[in-house]
Each structure stands twice: as structure tokens, then as C-alpha cells.
Scaffold this active site. Sequence first.
Site, short mmCIF file in Angstrom:
data_model
loop_
_atom_site.label_atom_id
_atom_site.label_comp_id
_atom_site.label_asym_id
_atom_site.label_seq_id
_atom_site.Cartn_x
_atom_site.Cartn_y
_atom_site.Cartn_z
N ILE A 1 4.51 -2.55 8.35
CA ILE A 1 5.59 -2.50 7.36
C ILE A 1 5.65 -1.09 6.79
CG2 ILE A 1 6.45 -3.41 5.16
CD1 ILE A 1 4.87 -5.97 5.80
N VAL B 1 8.52 6.49 -2.44
CA VAL B 1 9.34 6.92 -3.58
C VAL B 1 8.82 8.24 -4.16
CG1 VAL B 1 9.94 4.59 -4.25
CG2 VAL B 1 7.93 5.68 -5.26
N VAL C 1 8.61 2.88 1.35
CA VAL C 1 9.78 3.65 0.93
C VAL C 1 9.39 5.09 0.62
CG1 VAL C 1 11.57 3.84 -0.85
CG2 VAL C 1 10.97 1.61 0.10
N LYS D 1 7.59 22.51 -9.79
CA LYS D 1 8.91 22.08 -10.23
C LYS D 1 9.04 22.27 -11.74
CE LYS D 1 11.78 17.95 -10.77
NZ LYS D 1 11.94 16.50 -10.52
N GLY E 1 0.79 -1.23 0.00
CA GLY E 1 0.00 0.00 0.00
C GLY E 1 0.82 1.27 0.00
N LEU F 1 8.59 -0.48 -7.06
CA LEU F 1 9.92 -1.01 -6.74
C LEU F 1 10.01 -2.51 -6.96
CD1 LEU F 1 10.57 1.07 -3.50
CD2 LEU F 1 11.45 1.48 -5.79
N TYR G 1 13.96 8.27 -31.38
CA TYR G 1 13.02 7.19 -31.14
C TYR G 1 11.70 7.79 -30.69
CZ TYR G 1 14.97 7.63 -26.34
OH TYR G 1 15.44 8.09 -25.13
#
Lengths: 488, 514
Positions: B42, B47, B45, B78, B13, B333, B431
Site C-alpha cells: 500500500i 504528505v 501519500v 524555507k 506507516g 489524513l 486568540y
Amino acid sequence: MRGLESVLVLGNSWHSLLVACSLKKKIANLKVTLSYNELKTNGAVSVRRELSSLLSVLELTQESLLRLCDGTYFLAHHIVDESYGREFYWSVDDYGISDEVQDFHQLFERFLWPEARYDDFCVTAQLSKYGKVIDLQRHVSAAGAQKKEQNYSGLHLNIIPFTRLLLRYATYLGITVVNEVTAPCKEKNEAVKGEALDSAGARHTADFVIDASYIQEGISSEPNQDVHDWTHYFGNQYATRLFVANDFNPNPTSSLVFSSDSLVNAIPLRTGVAYEYLGNKIVLDKFLTQSPHSAAKKTLRQNTYGCLCRPWQGRKLALGLAAARPGNLLVSELDLLMQELALLIGLWPSVPFQPSLAQEYNRLATTLYCSVRDMHLLGYWLIQGGELSDLQSLPTELRKEVEVFIASSRLPHRDERYPAAAEWISLLMGLKKWPIHFPPLRLERADNEFPDFFQSILNKVREIVANAPQQVAHINDLLRSQNNHAER
Amino acid sequence: MFNELKKIIILGGGTAGWMTAAACAKFLPENYQVVLVESEQIGTVGVGEATIPHIRYFNNMLGIEERAFLSAVKATYKLGIQFIDWGSLGAAYIHPFGSHGYPVGSIDFHHYWLSAMASGVAPAFDQFSLAVVMAEKKRFAFPETNAINGKNAFSYAYHIDAGRYAKFLRKYAEERNVVRIEGRLSHVMTDATSGAISSLQMDSGATVEGDFFIDCSGFRAILLAEKLSVPFDDWSNWLLCDRAVAVPCERVEPPKPYTVAHAKPWGWQWRIPLQHRTGNGMVYSSSAITDEDALQNLLTNLDGYPLADPNFLKFTAGRRKKNWEKNCIAIGLSSGFLEPLESTSIYLIQQGILKFLEYFPGTGDLSTLRDAYNNEMETEYVRIRDFLILHYKITKRNDSEFWRYCQNMALPESLERSIELFRATGHVERYQNGLFMSPSWLAVYLGQGVGKVNFDTRVLNYPDAFVLGEMQKMREKLELQVQAMPMTNDVLEAELSATGINQQPVAASLYGVV
């Protein structure tokens, strides 16, 4: 490092003339020498996707080019499958309107297949069907969006006036036209210019040599070159061309009529119809024997397909038929040549030549040729029944694409796809006979809203078609309204 | 062969899991059941605190309104990434979400720039990018869709709190009937005949059955790797960094509209400004520096006071050789890891989800769809990999063993060919599929310096004075355009306090809508 100063273009047809004119137009200070000895060919050539580029090179309007080259508008192919009793108008333009979640062809498959006709949802396909042409200035697509600065039709051009026009234009641009080269360019070393002898014994030198010859014999005749031979994919094909003069053909549609043993491509011009017949030798021999047009006998040839593995080698580059024969019925030689020229100009060389540049050109060009080949093979496969059991006969990448399309209703990504994916999909949708799976995603509209959605598209298409002029009237008006001054 | 899928199970999750759940909730019909299994014991990360413009496309697909998003995930704008000390010590450039200059006489701008560079008169390449000038002056405006004045030649993304983004999407998904099951996984059960995953056995004794499974379990890849034994393609010989340590700190200045990636002798340090804090991290090679030293160096370089304990990560660069095996897809990941140098983590999650929906399996043999999905994901990964390696390869740095290795390492054949083509001709390999196109490659090639580069000699047909004059005009125009824009922070604060909807046009592109 210095810029390329001179180019020698070899050829004997509109291909080399167009190459020479394009280069001179794009690179003004380039010395372009054209080695030319016209091969008398008649017939028609079509331009659809690259019309804007062509007009830009020639500095002409679409109407002027049409008038000067005995042309007609080209809106769609009418593909007729006599064996299976199917027919379909195949256009490069949009079919229908996509939902925010799914593309139109997925909606079509989900709600309308197999009862409805896919080409009912495309303006140019319908115009083509009814012999009409679009009002080029004020076209409104089925989506209701104004599409300005685009060409909504291509053109069919008569090769003879087109060639004459290019020859005049080449002279106007200051291109030196010399006798046909008899001794091909000899490679010496990178520091020395390429040399060639013409039929009068004169010596010509240039930094770079482009072979844009019209080669009847097929790709495998190219000497000293490795080739990708694709003939086996197309079968043992013979071909002949024929031009039948008659009255102005009112239909702005080229037709591709397939039967069990032959294929006839008919391109209507103002002064007649240019035919190309493909089939096995027995069928064509029989046809030629029975044909009242004896001239056709002279052009019977065996069709071979393929491309050079390395169209650019050292200081020599092959373009057009000298480089590749991936089929010309669904993507015309002219469209493909304009693509090759765009590729070359985008990777324009300097002196000394960089092998990596040629390598990149060759990579992109062969990918382009493979894509065009696959488009043709897809068309052949579909028209010959589109049997899934026959998929194995197709090149691997194409076979996988068809399998993915049937399983998911989308084409996998290709790095270079020409024509655009939408055209592949419309061909698949127009000629398919099997259901495809589509992702069962939740749509923006409720299912019961779709009948009105589809009907609104059909109404829009019909409205545009109803208000469009017939091609005959439109061209006659055009010819009357334009003064007779030479364009240049 | 599979029957029609009706029940999708997502394991994990974090950002990947809830992005997947949200997309499934939005696009799968109501008769499909989506279940997400996760354990609060748990950690995730988290990300991708720095994103790329594609996240706007994803949010737009889900119908997420930008102002609500900005507020919920504490986002800032950004415009690109600033790379410091990459090409050489003391040098810096910005890789913007936008292009540089515009073609003159149908020849791409960078050829003129290369010509001027060869004559020693070229200003920095990134000064010809609207997004770069905006970023440097900390100004911001939404891109225009009108191509006439050039204000459409950029895009923007966000710096986000990834943990908040996952929570935001969890709420979104649960409101749309995604079922969340809390608990730890005990066993994964497979069908004895097909080898496909049939159910998840939980520690609690519960069984979670499903038709299709999405592995968002992070680095472990519990379903795809541990159960289905899909091997890993290790790219660590090209991407040496195998550790990261992250520490958020107090924000000490208004957020800059770009991410910072500062090269170090052992890797690099990131700095990501959010509304409420600054995200920091050190990415490094464990063979070049110890964990303790990396942390110490990171703490020394923080802008403000640390706000949390350091979070250490271990990873190996590379990807699973297949992202889809049997009835399981790995997203995030679990499908592979590429260091966040170009903020690609959330993008790869997004691609995994979108391709899954595009190829959403119906009945019948899935192998065709599986192969197509795996091929397309491989292309995505490999092309991003090559682009990341480029940053390490084209450098003059030789101040550490790490950089000397990078300078001299053998490259993947695809990247070797690209660099050779660029050096010899000034052309970027073309490409159509993949994330980074010509503007990005140019930004890095010319920002870091790739040595002597040839160019299209047609530019020599134009007198130097003309070329330099055009360049000057471009720069003056950019300066004027940017000068008229408000400060980034002012735009952000105005947006956060505004009511109503501000839905900007989006596109799945790094470089703008049009």
C-alpha cells in the site's frame, strides 16, 4: 474617520483616577475630563501581576510607590484553611524546575506527593513565609536564571494615599477634574458628542464616556444593561471592610483565612492591617456586634457577582467595578483594571465608532472576567474541601478543567486565561488533597537521580531566603535612604 | 473504563505513522510496547514536503540533530510561502515565518502602514519583514536569540522529501524497540461490550492485540471511520479543491528558500525545491478542470524534466468530528484533510501526537481526556480552515467560475467576524490557541488586499514625514542586515559538509524563538 479627541471618565475612587491617568499618559493629546467626587473609602489594594504597567503609567519606581502609598511588599498569599487544617503560600512565581519532558508539578506529583510541601520549591513563597523580601536588583530564581527587568514582588497600597497620589498626578497630567456627573451620558447619535451634566449644572461633552465608578451595590444594580449574574456560584455572601491601625506589620504576605462559615482577607500595610470579611449575614452580623470597631457596621453589604454582557455599548464603556465583579481576593481589582485598560488601549476606537470593535472588546473582556471568576471559584472550591462530588456546582468550563487536571495533570487550553496557567496549577497543587494522574512518560533523568535534583532546588531556595533581608528592616532602610522629596 | 495501557498499535506507516511511532519510542517508558502495522503493497501519500517551523521543535524533542536530518531527508531551508496571482492576476506576496515591522509608540506597525496606504504612499507590506527580504534575495542566516537587533524576528522550516523523512523516523523508532509488522489488514475486531477495538486481524491469519490504537491509515480512516463510525465534517463548500496531482522534476537552479503557491483558474500549483529534485503539484477542483487537463497544465509548467509518473489524489476537505473515539486516535489524513496551501499537514500530525502524549491515558474513565483532546484538535482544525478559506475569499480574481464562487461564497461565522473586524478597525481577532496568529493574518490580508481597511487613528498623531521616515529606516536596516547574510545555498552546502552539532534554538511558533 478621525481620532478620538476627548473622553469623559466617570467615577469616585482610585479606579476612575487610574483610568484617567492611564489614558492621558498613553494618549498624550487626548482631552480627558474626570468627573470625580471622592467616595471616602479606606483599606488596601494590592497589585502583583500588573505592577510594571502601573509603575510605567505613574512613572515611579516600585520603592517610590511603596513609600508614597504607605505600602508593603506583596510576595504571596498565605491561604489558610481552618476547616481542613491546611495552609499554603501561593505565589505568582515559578515553583521548582521542569524536566525537559514533564513540568515540575508533574514531577512533584510523581515523586514527592503527598509528603512534601509544594510551596517549599518557590522562592517568593518561602520569602513570604519568613517575612522576608527579595533583593530586587539581584534576584536569582530557583532555576538559577537571572530574571532582570521584572518585579519580583507586588505591592500592597493604602487606598487613601494611593488615591491622593493619583489625584495629584491627574492634575499634573492636565486632566480636567470636574464635579461628579449627576445625569449620565445621553446617547444621541454617532455624529453628536456625548453629553453629561455635573452636580453644579455644568454641561460636559466628550467623544467617549468611560464609567469607572466604584459601585458598592454590585453588578446587578447597573441600569439598562443585561448582566451575567454569577452570584449563585459564590453563595449568599455578605462582606464588610475594616482598617485596624497598629504597628507596622512585618509580614509581606496577605493572608486569606477560610473557616467553615467565613473568610478573612488581611492585607498588611505600614500603618495597619486592612481586613475584608466575607460570610453569611448571621455570621457577619454577629461579628459586627462583637467587634470593637463600630465603623465596620457601616460597610456591611451583600456581595453580588457578575459582569455586564456588553461593557462597551455605543460611545460608553464600563470598566472596573462598573463592568464586572468576578471576585477580588486572588486577582485584585487593580490587576484586573490594568488588564482592562490594556485591552481598551489595544482596541482604541476612532470616530465614528465601529460596532465590531466594541463587539471584539466585549468578547475579550467577558472572557477575561469569566477567567478571573473561575480562578476565584477554583480557590473557593479547593478551600472548601475540593470534593469531587461538588464539582457540579462549578461553571462547566471550570469543572471540565479540574477533571482534566486530575486525569492528566495539565490544564486544557483557554483562549484567554488570566492569571497564567502556572498560577492555576500552583493553586491546585498547593491545596489539593487527591492524587492526580500524570502521563507516564520517560524522563530525561533516571528515577534515582531525582532526590538529588529536588534537593538541589530546595538548597537554592533556602540559600536565597537565608540571604534575603527581613521586610521590616528592608523597608526601614529604604525609607531612611530615600530623600523626602515629593516624587513630583 | 480501561486498564493501564501497555501496548500501543499504530496502523499505517506513512509520515503520520512513523512520526507517531518515533515519538512513542522516545517518550513512553520501556515497559510499553509500540507496534506499527503496515504493508509495503500500500503506497503512502507522503504528505507535507513543505513544512513549517514546528517540525524543528518536533525533531528537537526527539533529539534529532539538524545536520543529520538535512542530509537524510534532502532538506532545503524555507522562510515562507510565495503566493502568486492570489489577490489578483499578476500580484505576488510572501507569507513569511516572521513578523512585519515593529511597533512605534506602542501602536502596531501595520496601523502605520495602513495609514500610509490610505495616503497612497506605502511600499509593499511584506518589504518590512526580514524573512521576506531574505527569501527574495535568496539569502539565509540562522535566527538570533538576541532581540536587540531584530534578527530574531523570524523562524525557518524545511522543504523535505516526506518519504525519506518517514524512513528516517522508521530507523529511529526501530532502534528504540518499535516493532514493525508487515502485512495487510483483514479485519478489525472490537470488544462486544465496550465497542472498543481489541485487535487487528491480518491477511496472514495473525492477530495483533493492543490496548490502544492509533489510526494512521490515511484517507480511509480504517479504524476511526470504517470501524468506529465517526462521521466526517465536510468543508468542501468552502474549500472547493478535491483533487491533486503530483509530479517531481529535475532541479534546474539552486533551491529558493520558500515554497511557491501559484493560483490557477481552477485551484493552485505548488513548487517545492529539495536538494535533489523539485516537488510539483496541482491542487484543483474537479468541477473546474478535468484530471487530464490539470496534469497537462502541471507538466507544461514544470521547471525541469519529470522524474516520475504523476500521482493523483482525491480528497474532501474537512475533518472527523472526533479525533479520539473509544480507545482509538486518528492522526494524519485519517483525522482530516486540509489542502497543503499553508503546509499544515505535518503540523497537524505533530499536534495530534503531542496532545496524545500530553493526555496520555492512564487508568479509569477516558471520557474527560477524550473530550479535551477532541476539543483542542477541533480548534486547531477550524482555525487553520478559516485561514485557508481567507486566501480564496479575499481576491479580486473573477477570471473563472471557481474564483467567482470563492469571492461570493458565504463564510463560516468565525471567519466572517474576523474579516469584518479587520476591515472596520485594522485589528486582527485575538486568540491564544491555534497556529496562525496576527502576523500571518496580516500577511494574507495585506498581501492579497482586503479592500478599504480602517486603522488605529492614533497613528494620525504622528506626522506623515515621521512615519515615512521610520518606514524608510526599517527598510534600510533590513536591506543592510540581509546584504550581510550568505546565500541560502551556500549555508545549506556548508551545513551538509560540516561536522559536529548545530542545534538551533527552537520554539513551537511560526515567528521566532524570542
